[in-house]
Design an enzyme around this catalytic site. Structure first.
Site, mmCIF file in Angstrom:
data_model
loop_
_atom_site.group_PDB
_atom_site.id
_atom_site.type_symbol
_atom_site.label_atom_id
_atom_site.label_comp_id
_atom_site.label_asym_id
_atom_site.label_seq_id
_atom_site.Cartn_x
_atom_site.Cartn_y
_atom_site.Cartn_z
ATOM 1 C CB CYS A 109 -0.918 0.003 1.229
ATOM 2 S SG CYS A 109 -2.265 1.214 1.081
ATOM 3 C CB CYS A 128 -1.761 4.884 3.319
ATOM 4 S SG CYS A 128 -1.703 3.369 4.275
ATOM 5 C CB CYS A 137 -4.383 3.814 -0.146
ATOM 6 S SG CYS A 137 -4.778 3.708 1.617
ATOM 7 C CE LYS A 183 -7.506 -1.310 4.630
ATOM 8 N NZ LYS A 183 -6.123 -0.951 4.299
ATOM 9 N NE ARG A 190 -6.574 4.725 8.888
ATOM 10 C CZ ARG A 190 -7.785 5.059 8.464
ATOM 11 N NH1 ARG A 190 -8.341 6.185 8.885
ATOM 12 N NH2 ARG A 190 -8.430 4.263 7.634
ATOM 13 N NE ARG A 225 -6.560 4.774 4.852
ATOM 14 C CZ ARG A 225 -5.549 5.648 4.812
ATOM 15 N NH1 ARG A 225 -5.497 6.570 3.865
ATOM 16 N NH2 ARG A 225 -4.605 5.605 5.734
ATOM 17 C CD GLU A 267 -13.972 -4.619 -3.906
ATOM 18 O OE1 GLU A 267 -12.995 -5.169 -4.457
ATOM 19 O OE2 GLU A 267 -14.169 -3.392 -3.962
ATOM 20 C CE LYS A 291 -7.081 -3.715 7.741
ATOM 21 N NZ LYS A 291 -5.950 -3.184 7.070
ATOM 22 C CB SER A 309 -4.730 -1.505 15.276
ATOM 23 O OG SER A 309 -5.528 -0.608 14.526
ATOM 24 C CE1 TYR A 323 -0.879 -5.021 14.416
ATOM 25 C CE2 TYR A 323 -3.277 -5.203 14.474
ATOM 26 C CZ TYR A 323 -2.117 -4.743 13.869
ATOM 27 O OH TYR A 323 -2.204 -4.014 12.706
HETATM 28 C C1 PBG Z 1 -2.923 0.222 4.895
HETATM 29 C C2 PBG Z 1 -3.475 -0.599 6.001
HETATM 30 C C3 PBG Z 1 -4.267 -0.196 7.096
HETATM 31 C C4 PBG Z 1 -4.398 -1.319 7.916
HETATM 32 C C5 PBG Z 1 -3.731 -2.361 7.281
HETATM 33 N N1 PBG Z 1 -3.191 -1.896 6.079
HETATM 34 C C6 PBG Z 1 -4.797 1.121 7.497
HETATM 35 C C7 PBG Z 1 -5.818 1.812 6.700
HETATM 36 O O1 PBG Z 1 -6.356 1.293 5.718
HETATM 37 O O2 PBG Z 1 -6.077 2.960 7.052
HETATM 38 C C8 PBG Z 1 -5.096 -1.354 9.242
HETATM 39 C C9 PBG Z 1 -4.693 -2.468 10.155
HETATM 40 C C10 PBG Z 1 -5.102 -2.312 11.572
HETATM 41 O O3 PBG Z 1 -5.856 -1.410 11.977
HETATM 42 O O4 PBG Z 1 -4.643 -3.140 12.353
HETATM 43 N N2 PBG Z 1 -3.805 0.667 3.940
#
Ligand code: PBG
Length: 320
Positions: free
Chosen positions: A118, A120, A128, A193, A203, A215, A231, A246, A272, A311
């Site tokens: 990615c 970002c 992104c 996603k 982030r 986003r 998708e 996700k 996260s 995690y």
């Molecule tokens: C990158 C990405 C993100 C996450 C994984 N890859 C952040 C986003 O899309 O803003 C989030 C993972 C997490 O919150 O643990 N695009």
């Protein structure tokens, strides 16, 4: 059909051995992927240890510990020395993830190394993809993502995981990897996603919050499940090897729907915010973090995930 008192469901719950015998879902460390953040400067996070930034050297030590605990796969995220408009740190040959891959590959040949693809973390604006005004332009972004994936493969990645949500990125990555001789490198597509509020701590760790807007113009609306299947359909046609949903916990129904519709391995990303909520409640003394984490991870597997990105993977190794 017999009923009470002939049928007593509590009979099979009476002892731990009976419960274990009839347990339908088990956590197996081999199904887990541990996300890590590599950066030029370390940044410890004591409240959320897995959200710490590690230098390449620290990451090698962390990875060695993971291997010794039985964690078999890492998902790598990188923070570049400098960010720019295009996110060029993402595909530089000596970029941070590329350096980490070379160091890890040399030391730990058995460890599975998956890279997040990615832009970002690498763009000055935190979006992104490439910007045209306030718009993230799809097609120009594809070439940069493809370049990034190829540079990861060259540096030793076992698999690449595009998380940008541009249309056509799986085909773009597949084509570029094949052209570069990496036809055997699998693509783990973040197919579903959602534009989620649960990415907050990530982030901060990855320094990847968008500088303006959000986003929602490229990540999915959390209200939609039929679109999630579209998708996946698209990614399967473009050559995805594994599908990912996700975040995980708010979307167990989506994991189940993807599992039922497709025969590819399904991954779920326990993000996260999901990790942070239980960590925070655990340290406040409101819940038992370990029990709540194991319950959550079991639910994600029960919903149909074959693979879980979490995690907790490293802590889980100690718990299991
Ligand atoms: C990158 C990405 C993100 C996450 C994984 N890859 C952040 C986003 O899309 O803003 C989030 C993972 C997490 O919150 O643990 N695009």
């Amino acid at each position: 059909m017999s009923t009470f008192p002939v049928t007593r469901l509590r009979r099979l719950r009476r002892t731990s051995a009976l419960r274990s015998l009839v347990r339908e879902t088990r956590l197996d460390l081999e199904d887990f992927v541990f996300p890590v953040f590599v950066a030029p400067e370390p940044l410890r996070n004591d409240a959320l240890p897995a959200m710490s930034r590690l230098t390449v050297e620290e990451l090698v030590a962390e990875a060695e510990e993971c291997v010794s605990l039985g964690v078999s796969a890492l998902l790598l995220f990188g923070l570049p020395e400098e960010k720019d408009e295009l996110g060029s740190g993402a595909w530089e040959d000596d970029g941070i993830v590329q350096q980490a891959l070379r160091a890890l590959r040399a030391r730990l040949p058995e460890l599975l190394l998956i890279t997040d693809v990615c832009l970002c973390e690498y763009t000055s604006h935190g979006h992104c993809g490439v910007l045209d005004g306030d718009e993230v332009v799809n097609d120009e972004t594809l070439e940069l993502l493809a370049r990034t994936a190829v540079s990861h493969a060259e540096a030793g990645a076992d698999a690449v995981a595009p998380s940008d949500m541009m249309d056509g990125r799986v085909a773009a990555l597949r084509g570029a990897l094949d052209d570069a001789g990496f036809e055997s490198t699998p693509i783990l597509a973040y197919s579903v996603k959602y534009a989620s509020a649960f990415y907050g701590p990530f982030r901060e760790a990855a320094d990847s919050a968008p500088a303006f807007g959000d986003r929602r113009g490229y990540q999915m609306d959390p209200a939609n499940v039929r679109e999630a299947l579209r998708e996946c359909e698209q990614d399967v046609r473009e050559g995805a090897d594994l599908l990912m949903v996700k975040p995980a916990l708010p979307n167990l129904d989506v994991i189940r729907a993807v599992r039922e519709r497709f025969d590819l391995p399904v991954a779920a990303y326990n993000v996260s915010g999901e990790y942070a909520m239980l960590k925070a409640a655990g340290s406040a003394g409101w819940i038992d973090e370990r029990a709540a984490a194991v319950e959550s991870l079991t639910a994600i597997k029960r919903a149909g995930a074959d693979i879980v990105v979490s995690y907790w993977a490293k802590e889980l190794a100690a718990w299991l």
